[in-house]
Design a protein around this motif. Structure first.
Motif, PDB file in Angstrom:
ATOM      1  N   ALA A 211      36.051  45.136  16.201  1.00 36.09           N
ATOM      2  CA  ALA A 211      34.742  45.716  16.486  1.00 36.09           C
ATOM      3  C   ALA A 211      33.736  44.631  16.876  1.00 36.09           C
ATOM      4  O   ALA A 211      33.802  43.497  16.392  1.00 36.09           O
ATOM      5  CB  ALA A 211      34.238  46.465  15.252  1.00 36.09           C
ATOM      6  N   GLY A 212      32.826  44.985  17.765  1.00 36.17           N
ATOM      7  CA  GLY A 212      31.784  44.057  18.157  1.00 36.17           C
ATOM      8  C   GLY A 212      32.315  42.889  18.962  1.00 36.17           C
ATOM      9  O   GLY A 212      33.361  42.964  19.602  1.00 36.17           O
ATOM     10  N   THR A 213      31.575  41.786  18.955  1.00 34.49           N
ATOM     11  CA  THR A 213      32.003  40.560  19.626  1.00 34.49           C
ATOM     12  C   THR A 213      32.152  39.455  18.590  1.00 34.49           C
ATOM     13  O   THR A 213      31.545  39.505  17.518  1.00 34.49           O
ATOM     14  CB  THR A 213      30.997  40.119  20.704  1.00 34.49           C
ATOM     15  N   ILE A 214      32.941  38.438  18.927  1.00 28.32           N
ATOM     16  CA  ILE A 214      33.160  37.341  17.978  1.00 28.32           C
ATOM     17  C   ILE A 214      32.778  35.987  18.583  1.00 28.32           C
ATOM     18  O   ILE A 214      33.080  34.951  17.991  1.00 28.32           O
ATOM     19  CB  ILE A 214      34.613  37.339  17.459  1.00 28.32           C
ATOM     20  N   GLY A 215      32.125  35.998  19.749  1.00 28.05           N
ATOM     21  CA  GLY A 215      31.723  34.740  20.353  1.00 28.05           C
ATOM     22  C   GLY A 215      31.311  34.942  21.797  1.00 28.05           C
ATOM     23  O   GLY A 215      31.122  36.073  22.262  1.00 28.05           O
ATOM     24  N   THR A 216      31.183  33.830  22.500  1.00 27.87           N
ATOM     25  CA  THR A 216      30.761  33.868  23.898  1.00 27.87           C
ATOM     26  C   THR A 216      31.757  33.128  24.778  1.00 27.87           C
ATOM     27  O   THR A 216      32.434  32.196  24.338  1.00 27.87           O
ATOM     28  CB  THR A 216      29.376  33.233  24.087  1.00 27.87           C
ATOM     29  N   CYS A 217      31.814  33.563  26.018  1.00 30.56           N
ATOM     30  CA  CYS A 217      32.621  32.888  27.031  1.00 30.56           C
ATOM     31  C   CYS A 217      32.131  33.377  28.389  1.00 30.56           C
ATOM     32  O   CYS A 217      32.180  34.577  28.667  1.00 30.56           O
ATOM     33  CB  CYS A 217      34.110  33.197  26.868  1.00 30.56           C
ATOM     34  N   PRO A 218      31.634  32.488  29.239  1.00 28.87           N
ATOM     35  CA  PRO A 218      31.137  32.933  30.544  1.00 28.87           C
ATOM     36  C   PRO A 218      32.274  33.404  31.430  1.00 28.87           C
ATOM     37  O   PRO A 218      33.385  32.861  31.381  1.00 28.87           O
ATOM     38  CB  PRO A 218      30.468  31.682  31.118  1.00 28.87           C
ATOM     39  N   ARG A 219      32.003  34.413  32.245  1.00 26.57           N
ATOM     40  CA  ARG A 219      33.024  34.917  33.161  1.00 26.57           C
ATOM     41  C   ARG A 219      33.192  33.957  34.329  1.00 26.57           C
ATOM     42  O   ARG A 219      32.228  33.379  34.819  1.00 26.57           O
ATOM     43  CB  ARG A 219      32.643  36.308  33.691  1.00 26.57           C
ATOM     44  N   ASN A 220      34.443  33.783  34.744  1.00 29.69           N
ATOM     45  CA  ASN A 220      34.718  32.925  35.889  1.00 29.69           C
ATOM     46  C   ASN A 220      34.087  33.503  37.151  1.00 29.69           C
ATOM     47  O   ASN A 220      34.163  34.706  37.407  1.00 29.69           O
ATOM     48  CB  ASN A 220      36.230  32.777  36.094  1.00 29.69           C
ATOM     49  N   ASP A 221      33.477  32.652  37.949  1.00 31.81           N
ATOM     50  CA  ASP A 221      32.845  33.056  39.201  1.00 31.81           C
ATOM     51  C   ASP A 221      33.907  33.210  40.292  1.00 31.81           C
ATOM     52  O   ASP A 221      34.830  32.397  40.386  1.00 31.81           O
ATOM     53  CB  ASP A 221      31.828  31.987  39.606  1.00 31.81           C
ATOM     54  N   VAL A 222      33.785  34.261  41.114  1.00 32.24           N
ATOM     55  CA  VAL A 222      34.748  34.450  42.203  1.00 32.24           C
ATOM     56  C   VAL A 222      34.458  33.504  43.363  1.00 32.24           C
ATOM     57  O   VAL A 222      35.280  33.365  44.273  1.00 32.24           O
ATOM     58  CB  VAL A 222      34.768  35.901  42.715  1.00 32.24           C
ATOM     59  N   GLY A 223      33.296  32.855  43.362  1.00 27.80           N
ATOM     60  CA  GLY A 223      32.974  31.907  44.422  1.00 27.80           C
ATOM     61  C   GLY A 223      33.988  30.784  44.483  1.00 27.80           C
ATOM     62  O   GLY A 223      34.366  30.207  43.464  1.00 27.80           O
ATOM     63  N   GLY A 224      34.455  30.494  45.686  1.00 26.20           N
ATOM     64  CA  GLY A 224      35.446  29.440  45.856  1.00 26.20           C
ATOM     65  C   GLY A 224      36.863  29.862  45.555  1.00 26.20           C
ATOM     66  O   GLY A 224      37.784  29.031  45.592  1.00 26.20           O
ATOM     67  N   THR A 225      37.081  31.156  45.259  1.00 34.35           N
ATOM     68  CA  THR A 225      38.422  31.656  45.008  1.00 34.35           C
ATOM     69  C   THR A 225      38.903  32.486  46.202  1.00 34.35           C
ATOM     70  O   THR A 225      38.169  32.686  47.176  1.00 34.35           O
ATOM     71  CB  THR A 225      38.456  32.540  43.744  1.00 34.35           C
ATOM     72  N   TRP A 226      40.121  33.020  46.098  1.00 33.29           N
ATOM     73  CA  TRP A 226      40.667  33.819  47.191  1.00 33.29           C
ATOM     74  C   TRP A 226      39.880  35.111  47.407  1.00 33.29           C
ATOM     75  O   TRP A 226      39.984  35.730  48.462  1.00 33.29           O
ATOM     76  CB  TRP A 226      42.140  34.124  46.959  1.00 33.29           C
ATOM     77  N   LEU A 227      39.062  35.487  46.420  1.00 33.78           N
ATOM     78  CA  LEU A 227      38.251  36.692  46.541  1.00 33.78           C
ATOM     79  C   LEU A 227      36.917  36.442  47.233  1.00 33.78           C
ATOM     80  O   LEU A 227      36.163  37.384  47.480  1.00 33.78           O
ATOM     81  CB  LEU A 227      37.989  37.271  45.143  1.00 33.78           C
ATOM     82  N   ASP A 228      36.623  35.199  47.565  1.00 26.46           N
ATOM     83  CA  ASP A 228      35.337  34.840  48.160  1.00 26.46           C
ATOM     84  C   ASP A 228      35.363  35.103  49.662  1.00 26.46           C
ATOM     85  O   ASP A 228      36.024  34.385  50.423  1.00 26.46           O
ATOM     86  CB  ASP A 228      35.047  33.358  47.877  1.00 26.46           C
ATOM     87  N   PRO A 229      34.645  36.118  50.145  1.00 27.07           N
ATOM     88  CA  PRO A 229      34.690  36.460  51.576  1.00 27.07           C
ATOM     89  C   PRO A 229      34.010  35.424  52.468  1.00 27.07           C
ATOM     90  O   PRO A 229      34.154  35.475  53.696  1.00 27.07           O
ATOM     91  CB  PRO A 229      33.955  37.805  51.639  1.00 27.07           C
ATOM     92  N   ARG A 230      33.298  34.483  51.881  1.00 25.88           N
ATOM     93  CA  ARG A 230      32.612  33.464  52.690  1.00 25.88           C
ATOM     94  C   ARG A 230      33.560  32.371  53.161  1.00 25.88           C
ATOM     95  O   ARG A 230      33.223  31.617  54.076  1.00 25.88           O
ATOM     96  CB  ARG A 230      31.480  32.834  51.869  1.00 25.88           C
ATOM     97  N   LEU A 231      34.726  32.269  52.546  1.00 23.92           N
ATOM     98  CA  LEU A 231      35.670  31.212  52.895  1.00 23.92           C
ATOM     99  C   LEU A 231      36.448  31.572  54.143  1.00 23.92           C
ATOM    100  O   LEU A 231      36.682  32.748  54.435  1.00 23.92           O
ATOM    101  CB  LEU A 231      36.642  30.967  51.737  1.00 23.92           C
ATOM    102  N   PRO A 232      36.922  30.567  54.886  1.00 27.05           N
ATOM    103  CA  PRO A 232      37.788  30.835  56.045  1.00 27.05           C
ATOM    104  C   PRO A 232      39.078  31.524  55.615  1.00 27.05           C
ATOM    105  O   PRO A 232      39.544  31.357  54.478  1.00 27.05           O
ATOM    106  CB  PRO A 232      38.070  29.438  56.613  1.00 27.05           C
ATOM    107  N   LEU A 233      39.646  32.286  56.532  1.00 23.65           N
ATOM    108  CA  LEU A 233      40.860  33.041  56.234  1.00 23.65           C
ATOM    109  C   LEU A 233      41.975  32.138  55.720  1.00 23.65           C
ATOM    110  O   LEU A 233      42.634  32.455  54.720  1.00 23.65           O
ATOM    111  CB  LEU A 233      41.327  33.795  57.482  1.00 23.65           C
ATOM    112  N   SER A 234      42.217  31.009  56.378  1.00 26.43           N
ATOM    113  CA  SER A 234      43.310  30.127  55.977  1.00 26.43           C
ATOM    114  C   SER A 234      43.128  29.618  54.550  1.00 26.43           C
ATOM    115  O   SER A 234      44.086  29.489  53.788  1.00 26.43           O
ATOM    116  CB  SER A 234      43.427  28.948  56.936  1.00 26.43           C
TER     117      SER A 234
END
Length: 284
Positions: A211-234
């Motif tokens: 129940a509830g939360t037991i701490g903190t952890c920031p979510r990973n940013d999709v920037g710079g990953t394969w999900l980032d539409p700003r990156l070139p296709l290759s």
């Protein structure tokens, strides 16, 4: 006396790793009946992480890595070291090195586990340190046929049964390990924790979120990953096939293992998604 082995892996995140270890030590401090040993894979860090960890606590077991283990294989190295240590543990705490535990985190996990099936995995939900939004914890499948379609369960005031979990903070009892083993090193980085939770459920082992939360952890940013539409296709395709993406062999095995029809074809879907996203962007 309850004996727990805390398992972590890290790479060049010295300050985050130390903050995590400080929070773990503080959470341990309020439980006099608990014996806690830490097994940390330092996967080729060049920022002085190993030296800083030794200075913080020379009793922490540091397992050196090549720099190419990534998350799942780094955790496997730590887990194997704990199992090969000759010590007997009642449970194994899977912990991300960027997680900061609340003071009562271990107490909550242990209390939740009491009265449950002795094999049950207890997951701790985490939130963003700035926004308070849920980031990691218990996960349920949203498709009966596609094991890759999941969602994070909301934070509730009571325990929840789930299908699998993020291993940012999870307590795995020794009887569970005796039945299904540890994380599968087939998976380099992603999918290792989801696979473990699904394997547990398929073996009849409950997976429960405290129940509830037991701490903190920031979510990973999709920037710079394969999900980032700003990156070139290759670049996106290269990242998709990297350990931080969804390597086709690993993704295909994950899908096959957990009941997806035509896993080989489904394993191509992320690549098609990237291509369609690129086409859409190029025509805008």
């Amino acid at each position: 006396m309850q004996r727990i082995a805390a398992l972590l892996t890290c790479h060049n995140r010295r300050e985050a790793t130390l903050a995590c270890l400080h929070s773990l030590k503080a959470a341990r401090g309020g439980l006099p009946g608990l014996s806690l040993e830490v097994f940390l894979t330092d996967d080729g860090s060049t920022d002085g992480t190993a030296e800083a960890v030794r200075a913080f606590d020379p009793n922490i077991h540091i397992i050196p890595g090549s720099g190419h283990l990534y998350w799942t294989r780094g955790m496997v190295a730590a887990w194997r070291a704990a199992l090969d240590s000759g010590r007997s543990f009642d449970a194994f705490l899977l912990l991300n090195d960027d997680t900061v535990l609340d003071l009562n985190a271990l107490e909550v996990l242990l209390r939740t586990g009491r009265g449950l099936d002795p094999d049950a995995i207890v997951v701790g939900a985490l939130c963003d340190p700035e926004t308070g939004e849920p980031t990691y914890g218990g996960v349920v499948r949203t498709s009966r046929w596609h094991p890759g379609r999941t969602r994070l369960v909301p934070i509730e005031a009571q325990t929840q049964d789930v299908d699998t979990f993020n291993a940012n903070c999870a307590l795995v009892p020794a009887p569970c390990v005796e039945r299904i083993g540890i994380l599968d090193p087939l998976f380099t980085h992603a999918m290792g924790d989801y696979d473990y939770g699904l394997r547990a459920r398929e073996a009849g082992i409950p997976v429960v979120v405290a129940a509830g939360t037991i701490g903190t952890c920031p979510r990973n940013d999709v920037g710079g990953t394969w999900l980032d539409p700003r990156l070139p296709l290759s670049r996106r395709v290269a990242l998709l096939n990297s350990p931080h993406g969804l390597p086709r062999r690993e993704w295909g095995e994950y899908l096959r293992r957990h009941g997806a029809p035509f896993p080989g074809l489904l394993a191509m879907a992320p690549l098609l998604s990237v291509l369609l996203s690129w086409l859409k962007g190029s025509q805008a």
